[in-house]
Design a protein around this motif. Structure first.
Motif, PDB file in Angstrom:
ATOM      1  N   CYS A   1       0.851  -1.197   0.000  1.00  0.00           N
ATOM      2  CA  CYS A   1       0.000   0.000   0.000  1.00  0.00           C
ATOM      3  C   CYS A   1       0.886   1.247   0.000  1.00  0.00           C
TER       4      CYS A   1
ATOM      5  N   ILE B   1      -0.011   4.131   0.918  1.00  0.00           N
ATOM      6  CA  ILE B   1      -0.407   5.032   2.005  1.00  0.00           C
ATOM      7  C   ILE B   1       0.175   4.561   3.338  1.00  0.00           C
TER       8      ILE B   1
ATOM      9  N   GLN C   1      -1.525   4.461  -8.019  1.00  0.00           N
ATOM     10  CA  GLN C   1      -1.253   4.482  -6.576  1.00  0.00           C
ATOM     11  C   GLN C   1      -2.184   3.496  -5.908  1.00  0.00           C
TER      12      GLN C   1
ATOM     13  N   LYS D   1      -4.077   1.772  -2.905  1.00  0.00           N
ATOM     14  CA  LYS D   1      -4.562   1.978  -1.543  1.00  0.00           C
ATOM     15  C   LYS D   1      -5.212   0.687  -1.074  1.00  0.00           C
ATOM     16  N   CYS D   2      -4.775   0.202   0.063  1.00  0.00           N
ATOM     17  CA  CYS D   2      -5.322  -1.045   0.585  1.00  0.00           C
ATOM     18  C   CYS D   2      -6.768  -0.831   1.055  1.00  0.00           C
TER      19      CYS D   2
ATOM     20  N   CYS E   1      -7.067   1.577   4.106  1.00  0.00           N
ATOM     21  CA  CYS E   1      -6.886   3.003   3.814  1.00  0.00           C
ATOM     22  C   CYS E   1      -8.043   3.569   3.004  1.00  0.00           C
ATOM     23  N   ASN E   2      -8.611   2.742   2.140  1.00  0.00           N
ATOM     24  CA  ASN E   2      -9.790   3.191   1.377  1.00  0.00           C
ATOM     25  C   ASN E   2     -10.982   3.435   2.288  1.00  0.00           C
TER      26      ASN E   2
ATOM     27  N   LYS F   1     -10.585   6.717   4.246  1.00  0.00           N
ATOM     28  CA  LYS F   1     -10.894   7.895   3.441  1.00  0.00           C
ATOM     29  C   LYS F   1     -12.396   8.074   3.328  1.00  0.00           C
TER      30      LYS F   1
END
Length: 243
Positions: A206, A208, A230, A232-233, A236-237, A240
């Motif tokens: 990831c 991030i 990029q 994002k795991c 992390c998604n 957000k």
């Protein structure tokens, strides 16, 4: 006395780890940058004193909790009594050892409802950081800002994504790293908690949080990874989405 319990009890791996690192930062500050103040507060003439690291990264030397049993595991009692009977550095190292034990006990108290793989992942994150004893005793340098984990900084013999969004192959396998991995411990999948097997399996990191995942666990293939600028795991998604 100020409470050592955060207003919202950590439940997830990330929440528990964040609580751990905040308390750890506080105790490190007491035993390094604020060591003279800490030393003066541990007067042997006082009652049984404890060193608490709080979730807001502050620390305090105070009496233990009065409730029995306490709401959280308690730090070791009476750190002040041995202060004048030991070499200062040895005494600080002793406090550091007990503080490491306390931090681990609090983290796994919060993690009592985690499953086996989640507990394994939590320990892996905690184990990436030097212990307080290692820093106070001089075995590891003290950095200005401790990091959570740098397991994402190494390719695991498969594919690694760079900051430019390109997937790169790293030909250096773990057994060719000249002991480099001993410093960082095993890499565990952030989803299933499984170890890196070294059997040319595809992993993705990831961009991030820099955690690593089996491609199959996050449903990413090498071909699909080529088209991702990029990555994002899932964790992390979801963060957000909550913001």
């Amino acid at each position: 006395m100020a409470s050592s319990i955060s207003s919202s009890t950590p439940r997830s791996i990330d929440e528990i780890f964040n609580d751990f690192t905040s308390r750890r930062t506080a105790i490190l500050r007491a035993l390094t940058y604020d060591v003279d103040e800490f030393y003066s507060l541990c007067d042997p003439e006082k009652e049984n004193m404890c060193l608490y690291g709080l979730p807001n990264e502050s620390w305090e030397v105070t009496l233990p909790a009065e409730e029995v049993p306490p709401e959280l595991p308690e730090p070791v009692l009476g750190i002040n009594f041995a202060r004048d009977g030991m070499n200062r550095k040895d005494w600080l190292s002793l406090v550091a050892v007990h503080s490491d034990c306390w931090l681990n006990s609090v983290a796994f108290y919060f993690g009592a409802r985690l499953n086996r793989n989640e507990r394994k992942r939590l320990f892996s994150l905690m184990n990436e950081l030097p212990t307080i004893f290692e820093i106070v005793s001089g075995r590891k340098p003290l950095k200005d800002k401790t990091t959570t984990t740098d397991s994402g900084s190494k390719s695991r013999g498969s594919l690694k994504r760079s900051n430019e969004g390109q997937v790169k192959s790293n030909s250096k396998l773990p057994d060719e790293s000249n002991g480099e991995d001993e410093e960082h411990g095993e890499t565990l999948c952030g989803s299933c908690g499984g170890n890196y097997s070294g059997d040319d399996e595809f992993w993705i990191g990831c961009d991030i949080c820099e955690r690593w995942y089996h491609g199959k666990c996050v449903k990413i293939t090498p071909a699909k990874a080529d088209s991702i600028k990029q990555y994002k795991c899932p964790s992390c998604n979801s963060k957000k989405g909550r913001q």
